[in-house]
Design a protein around this motif. Structure first.
Motif, PDB file in Angstrom:
ATOM      1  N   TYR A   1       8.077  22.463  22.895  1.00 39.83           N
ATOM      2  CA  TYR A   1       9.032  21.637  22.165  1.00 39.83           C
ATOM      3  C   TYR A   1      10.447  22.206  22.258  1.00 39.83           C
ATOM      4  N   LEU A   2      10.578  23.508  22.053  1.00 40.90           N
ATOM      5  CA  LEU A   2      11.903  24.131  22.054  1.00 40.90           C
ATOM      6  C   LEU A   2      12.541  24.143  23.447  1.00 40.90           C
ATOM      7  N   ASN A   3      11.731  24.313  24.476  1.00 42.01           N
ATOM      8  CA  ASN A   3      12.270  24.451  25.827  1.00 42.01           C
ATOM      9  C   ASN A   3      12.266  23.156  26.630  1.00 42.01           C
ATOM     10  N   ASN A   4      11.275  22.298  26.356  1.00 43.68           N
ATOM     11  CA  ASN A   4      11.120  21.097  27.193  1.00 43.68           C
ATOM     12  C   ASN A   4      11.135  19.795  26.407  1.00 43.68           C
ATOM     13  N   ASP A   5      11.328  19.895  25.080  1.00 43.35           N
ATOM     14  CA  ASP A   5      11.376  18.701  24.228  1.00 43.35           C
ATOM     15  C   ASP A   5      10.094  17.877  24.333  1.00 43.35           C
ATOM     16  N   THR A   6       8.951  18.558  24.432  1.00 41.34           N
ATOM     17  CA  THR A   6       7.662  17.877  24.475  1.00 41.34           C
ATOM     18  C   THR A   6       6.717  18.522  23.476  1.00 41.34           C
ATOM     19  N   TYR A   7       5.814  17.748  22.892  1.00 44.49           N
ATOM     20  CA  TYR A   7       4.882  18.275  21.896  1.00 44.49           C
ATOM     21  C   TYR A   7       3.602  18.842  22.512  1.00 44.49           C
TER      22      TYR A   7
END
Length: 245
Positions: A40-46
């Protein structure tokens, strides 16, 4: 004979590897800490979680082996219901967040389900496979629903019950909880106080929260023993047979 010995060695290695995998009590924590949060922090994915909320410090994770069940897990390292950090008044309200996350379950069901048929459950250290706090978000079993529904109105209040309610195979103390309490009070502290009063151990305690109507819940706490932890998850039905009723 050499082929037989080789096959036996290979089979033994496979069994040891499989056992080690199931023995990894940090598997859920690693999933949260090494995959969901960094993703989430690096790739904006859950992925592989369904939600990462860094403000509430939680993730929501779909259980791989169940069609509908979800888990709420903290992004902080918290071993389980016995962790003293849960007794701190400034702790995140994980139970309330788990109740809010029921929409993941209802959306996945794809059919109407009464909120009174949705429950939260937490297992103790000696009745769980993981040492990261995880709250089971799932449907209530039909049997548990019938037993809880038969509690006489005069037998339940905001105080903990003196007698236990048996929902096979375990028994629980119980108390009424309002939505306001759920959203603003530390119910883990309430559970800990009751267990201490009964001279039990949180390490062997299972807990559950069951909705009974708009703004109305029942909190369950089962104080187990070193040999028999109270697996509160037993009140749930991960197949959600009550959905649509």
């Amino acid at each position: 004979m050499k082929r037989l010995i080789s096959l036996s060695v290979s089979l033994m290695a496979l069994l040891l590897t499989t056992s080690a995998a199931y023995a990894d009590r940090n598997a859920l924590w690693n999933k949260v800490n090494e995959h969901c949060v960094p993703g989430y922090l690096n790739n904006d994915t859950y992925q592989p979680c369904s939600l990462v909320d860094m403000n509430e410090k939680i993730v929501i994770y779909k259980v791989d082996s169940d069609k509908y069940q979800y888990l709420l897990l903290p992004t902080d390292k918290i071993s389980g219901i016995e962790d003293v950090k849960l007794q701190q008044n400034n702790q995140q309200n994980y139970l309330y967040d788990a109740w809010q996350a029921r929409t993941f379950l209802t959306e996945r069901l794809g059919q109407p389900v009464q909120e009174r048929f949705i429950s939260l459950a937490i297992n103790p250290s000696n009745a769980r496979s993981q040492d990261q706090l995880h709250i089971h978000i799932s449907c209530l079993s039909n049997a548990a629903n019938e037993i809880i529904s038969n509690i006489a109105p005069g037998e339940i209040s905001s105080d903990w019950s003196d007698k236990k309610l048996t929902i096979p195979p375990y028994s629980y103390y119980y108390r009424k909880v309002t939505l306001n309490e759920l959203s603003s009070k530390n119910l883990f502290k309430s559970i800990a106080d009751k267990v201490a009063q009964e001279k039990g151990s949180l390490a062997y305690t299972g807990a559950a929260l069951v909705n009974r109507g708009p703004g109305d819940f029942i909190l369950l706490a089962g104080a187990g023993t070193q040999t028999t932890g109270i697996s509160a998850e037993e009140i749930q039905d991960h197949g959600c047979q009550l959905a649509g009723k």
